[in-house]
Design an enzyme around this catalytic site. Structure first.
Site, mmCIF file in Angstrom:
data_model
loop_
_atom_site.group_PDB
_atom_site.id
_atom_site.type_symbol
_atom_site.label_atom_id
_atom_site.label_comp_id
_atom_site.label_asym_id
_atom_site.label_seq_id
_atom_site.Cartn_x
_atom_site.Cartn_y
_atom_site.Cartn_z
ATOM 1 N NE ARG A 231 1.690 0.988 -3.738
ATOM 2 C CZ ARG A 231 1.684 0.602 -2.455
ATOM 3 N NH1 ARG A 231 0.542 0.341 -1.840
ATOM 4 N NH2 ARG A 231 2.810 0.497 -1.776
ATOM 5 C CD GLU A 260 -3.383 6.182 -2.525
ATOM 6 O OE1 GLU A 260 -2.503 6.268 -1.646
ATOM 7 O OE2 GLU A 260 -3.844 5.099 -2.906
ATOM 8 C CG HIS A 278 -2.880 3.913 1.032
ATOM 9 N ND1 HIS A 278 -2.072 4.037 -0.061
ATOM 10 C CD2 HIS A 278 -2.477 2.774 1.634
ATOM 11 C CE1 HIS A 278 -1.209 3.031 -0.108
ATOM 12 N NE2 HIS A 278 -1.447 2.244 0.934
HETATM 13 C C1 8YV Z 1 2.311 2.270 3.120
HETATM 14 C C2 8YV Z 1 1.533 0.380 1.839
HETATM 15 O O1 8YV Z 1 3.587 1.793 3.220
HETATM 16 O O2 8YV Z 1 2.902 -1.349 2.701
HETATM 17 C C3 8YV Z 1 2.450 -0.784 1.711
HETATM 18 O O3 8YV Z 1 2.735 -1.162 0.559
HETATM 19 O O4 8YV Z 1 0.923 0.773 0.930
HETATM 20 C C4 8YV Z 1 1.374 1.091 3.136
HETATM 21 O O5 8YV Z 1 1.503 0.284 4.228
HETATM 22 C C5 8YV Z 1 2.064 3.249 4.189
HETATM 23 O O6 8YV Z 1 0.919 3.927 3.838
HETATM 24 C C6 8YV Z 1 3.197 4.243 4.333
HETATM 25 O O7 8YV Z 1 3.418 4.931 3.149
#
Ligand code: 8YV
Length: 312
Positions: A231, A260, A278
């Site tokens: 993150r 983002e 991402h």
């Molecule tokens: C997001 C992610 O879920 O699993 C996670 O924590 O950051 C990603 O896989 C995906 O971009 C959908 O928002």
């Protein structure tokens, strides 16, 4: 009246599957909750959630019959789990099914940044190879010292891959793990000091905010490369930009950012940074598995069965 609500930027196949299974109502984001009538909101028992906009007490209180928020993603920092628990609302996530893809992207970011692969590709495409000769030599990545910040499920997959690259594996985690041959550090600064490459695989949220601090970045040093697939919030982004701009840090490979998708444009000006949008879990196969796990959790909840991957 529908009892399941899907909130977030679901893809067409994800939307279709959710609608086919639960006949759900779809909202683009939590801001659209107010558009539903009071009766429609009162009928909702389950939310399928996707995205990174906060979903907290205010949103939960608009859904008085809510029993579960099933998140699409392993990271659930957008969801206020404490507020959910206080209201008796279960939260689920989608762990494990994305480990391989996210670890692959971490390794790729390390190689792309260390071996300057984007610049090398431009060198060939632009005609420089034919006109000016060989691409300037870059640096050897295999056999280096890698530090994994956060040795959870994804961190371990990254470490296993880097071990196959003959790297010396160091890590920080909240507690020492049973990992013969790998070196544990009880402090992120000490970890950064010991390695050439720091790969961040922490969970997001208030506990880890800014953990990759100015001190950690300084300790990684002018030969250091930072990779982040977790993150944006875990990195002091201003300190990172400053370190990259001033040569305090050699480079960074980043899949995640603060704010983002509107990332700080200073990143684009830096030749030493590899940027990805991402997309760690962004393969057809993995997104389908994540979507299925999300639906399976909702189905389990609605039928009164045990949840597959509960967070609280
Ligand atoms: C997001 C992610 O879920 O699993 C996670 O924590 O950051 C990603 O896989 C995906 O971009 C959908 O928002």
């Amino acid at each position: 009246m529908t009892e399941t609500l899907a909130i977030g930027p679901f893809s067409p196949p994800e939307r279709e599957a959710l609608t086919a299974q639960f006949g759900c109502t779809l909202l683009a984001g939590p801001g659209d909750l107010a558009r539903l009538s009071e009766d429609a909101r009162a009928a909702i028992r389950a939310v399928a959630y996707k995205g990174h906009h906060p979903f907290g007490a205010a949103q939960m209180d608009m859904l008085p019959g809510l029993g579960i928020v099933a998140n699409f993603g392993v990271g659930y920092d957008a969801i206020d789990v404490a507020a959910a628990s206080e209201r008796g609302v279960k939260v689920t996530n989608t762990p494990d099914v994305l480990n391989d893809d996210v670890a692959d992207i971490a390794v790729a970011l390390l190689l792309m940044t260390g071996r300057r692969m984007v610049q090398a590709s431009d060198w060939a495409r632009s005609g420089n190879w034919a006109e000016r000769g060989e691409f300037p030599l870059n640096r050897k990545v295999s056999g280096g010292k890698a530090g994994i910040l956060g040795l959870g499920r994804i961190g371990r997959e990254i470490a296993d891959r880097l071990a196959a690259f003959k790297m010396d594996i160091h890590y920080w985690a909240r507690s020492e793990k049973d990992t013969p041959g790998w070196t544990y550090h009880d402090d992120p600064v000490a970890l950064a000091e010991a390695v050439d490459y720091l790969i961040v695989a922490l969970v997001g949220g208030p506990d880890t905010a800014g953990m990759v601090s100015r001190q950690v970045i300084r300790a990684l040093g002018p030969r250091g490369i930072l990779v982040n697939i977790s993150r944006g919030s875990v990195v002091d982004e201003e300190a990172l930009l400053h370190a990259l701009e001033s040569g305090v840090l050699a480079g960074a490979g980043l899949d995640v950012f603060l704010n983002e998708p509107k990332i700080n444009p200073r990143f684009y000006a830096l030749d030493t940074v590899t940027v990805q949008p991402h997309q760690g879990s962004g393969t057809v196969e993995t997104r389908a598995a994540m979507a299925k796990l999300q639906r399976d959790n909702i189905a389990a909840f609605l039928s009164g069965g045990p949840l597959l991957t509960a967070v609280n």
